[in-house]
Design a protein around this motif. Sequence first.
Motif, PDB file in Angstrom:
ATOM      1  N   ARG A   1      -1.844  -4.032  11.408  1.00  0.00           N
ATOM      2  CA  ARG A   1      -1.539  -5.464  11.377  1.00  0.00           C
ATOM      3  C   ARG A   1      -2.812  -6.294  11.216  1.00  0.00           C
ATOM      4  O   ARG A   1      -2.831  -7.266  10.458  1.00  0.00           O
ATOM      5  N   GLU A   2      -3.859  -5.919  11.932  1.00  0.00           N
ATOM      6  CA  GLU A   2      -5.122  -6.650  11.826  1.00  0.00           C
ATOM      7  C   GLU A   2      -5.734  -6.505  10.434  1.00  0.00           C
ATOM      8  O   GLU A   2      -6.251  -7.480   9.869  1.00  0.00           O
ATOM      9  N   TYR A   3      -5.651  -5.298   9.883  1.00  0.00           N
ATOM     10  CA  TYR A   3      -6.193  -5.048   8.546  1.00  0.00           C
ATOM     11  C   TYR A   3      -5.393  -5.818   7.503  1.00  0.00           C
ATOM     12  O   TYR A   3      -5.957  -6.376   6.552  1.00  0.00           O
ATOM     13  N   GLN A   4      -4.076  -5.882   7.668  1.00  0.00           N
ATOM     14  CA  GLN A   4      -3.232  -6.637   6.741  1.00  0.00           C
ATOM     15  C   GLN A   4      -3.616  -8.114   6.750  1.00  0.00           C
ATOM     16  O   GLN A   4      -3.693  -8.744   5.696  1.00  0.00           O
ATOM     17  N   LYS A   5      -3.882  -8.673   7.941  1.00  0.00           N
ATOM     18  CA  LYS A   5      -4.291 -10.073   8.031  1.00  0.00           C
ATOM     19  C   LYS A   5      -5.602 -10.299   7.277  1.00  0.00           C
ATOM     20  O   LYS A   5      -5.763 -11.312   6.587  1.00  0.00           O
ATOM     21  N   GLN A   6      -6.539  -9.349   7.409  1.00  0.00           N
ATOM     22  CA  GLN A   6      -7.814  -9.465   6.697  1.00  0.00           C
ATOM     23  C   GLN A   6      -7.601  -9.422   5.187  1.00  0.00           C
ATOM     24  O   GLN A   6      -8.229 -10.179   4.442  1.00  0.00           O
ATOM     25  N   LEU A   7      -6.713  -8.542   4.744  1.00  0.00           N
ATOM     26  CA  LEU A   7      -6.422  -8.435   3.318  1.00  0.00           C
ATOM     27  C   LEU A   7      -5.778  -9.712   2.796  1.00  0.00           C
ATOM     28  O   LEU A   7      -6.108 -10.182   1.695  1.00  0.00           O
ATOM     29  N   GLU A   8      -4.866 -10.278   3.571  1.00  0.00           N
ATOM     30  CA  GLU A   8      -4.188 -11.504   3.157  1.00  0.00           C
ATOM     31  C   GLU A   8      -5.147 -12.688   3.113  1.00  0.00           C
ATOM     32  O   GLU A   8      -4.931 -13.645   2.361  1.00  0.00           O
ATOM     33  N   LYS A   9      -6.224 -12.640   3.918  1.00  0.00           N
ATOM     34  CA  LYS A   9      -7.213 -13.729   3.940  1.00  0.00           C
ATOM     35  C   LYS A   9      -8.285 -13.563   2.868  1.00  0.00           C
ATOM     36  O   LYS A   9      -9.153 -14.421   2.733  1.00  0.00           O
ATOM     37  N   GLY A  10      -8.238 -12.460   2.114  1.00  0.00           N
ATOM     38  CA  GLY A  10      -9.186 -12.339   1.006  1.00  0.00           C
ATOM     39  C   GLY A  10     -10.035 -11.092   0.988  1.00  0.00           C
ATOM     40  O   GLY A  10     -10.815 -10.891   0.060  1.00  0.00           O
ATOM     41  N   LEU A  11      -9.921 -10.248   2.023  1.00  0.00           N
ATOM     42  CA  LEU A  11     -10.665  -8.997   1.991  1.00  0.00           C
ATOM     43  C   LEU A  11     -10.213  -8.182   0.775  1.00  0.00           C
ATOM     44  O   LEU A  11      -9.030  -8.115   0.482  1.00  0.00           O
ATOM     45  N   LYS A  12     -11.151  -7.623   0.075  1.00  0.00           N
ATOM     46  CA  LYS A  12     -10.898  -6.827  -1.128  1.00  0.00           C
ATOM     47  C   LYS A  12     -10.423  -7.680  -2.304  1.00  0.00           C
ATOM     48  O   LYS A  12      -9.790  -7.180  -3.236  1.00  0.00           O
ATOM     49  N   ASP A  13     -10.735  -8.982  -2.289  1.00  0.00           N
ATOM     50  CA  ASP A  13     -10.322  -9.842  -3.402  1.00  0.00           C
ATOM     51  C   ASP A  13     -10.904  -9.385  -4.734  1.00  0.00           C
ATOM     52  O   ASP A  13     -10.236  -9.459  -5.769  1.00  0.00           O
TER      53      ASP A  13
END
Length: 208
Positions: free
Chosen positions: A61-73
């Motif tokens: 869940r924490e990793y998903q939030k990071q991805l949704e905020k732009g991680l790995k853009d």
Amino acid sequence: MRILFILFITICFSGCGIKVSKKEYFDTLVFAKKHSGIYVLDSKRYDEIKLSESSYKREKREYQKQLEKGLKDKEWKENKEQYIALARKLSSYNVEENAKSLFIKNAIDEKFGNNKYFSFTSPKAQEVVITDDILQRLGSDICKKKCVILPLYFYADSDENVHIIALEVLYLYTRVNRMYGYVRDENALFANGSWKYIRYNNTFYLDK
């Protein structure tokens, strides 16, 4: 070793000029309650995958939030067209939001999943085949309503032969009215071509 597959997403309807009524939507809802869900072909490997997935729920869940905020853009932009193509194969429409969801799900699978197995969000899923034999095991009833059959989990052996571990069956309707999710006028055609899925949390073990 290069893994070669052929994607076979079974979409049990022909064409997009389909008319939907309120009654058809609710008929599909009732039908999906009985037939949608996960069909397991290899229970041993499926249970192994689910056990592994349950081990990292909070971290995912924490990793998903990071991805949704732009991680790995940067990686998303580099692979965007590939995921749009995959989303198009799964839904027959080019929807960037769906493609981004597939990218995020695959990134989570790569970080926390078992590297022996793949899911339908992986680019490798573009060449998976669901054979007639497998469709027969699912039963003839499942395609009586418009549905999509996804190779939920699969793997390749040392000879590059594909083995499907589990399939997911979802039933389709189209979101035209945002509030109700169905067309009020029985003569109205699909307005925006945005497919929505109906899926219940059924699990069918076909190898037991």
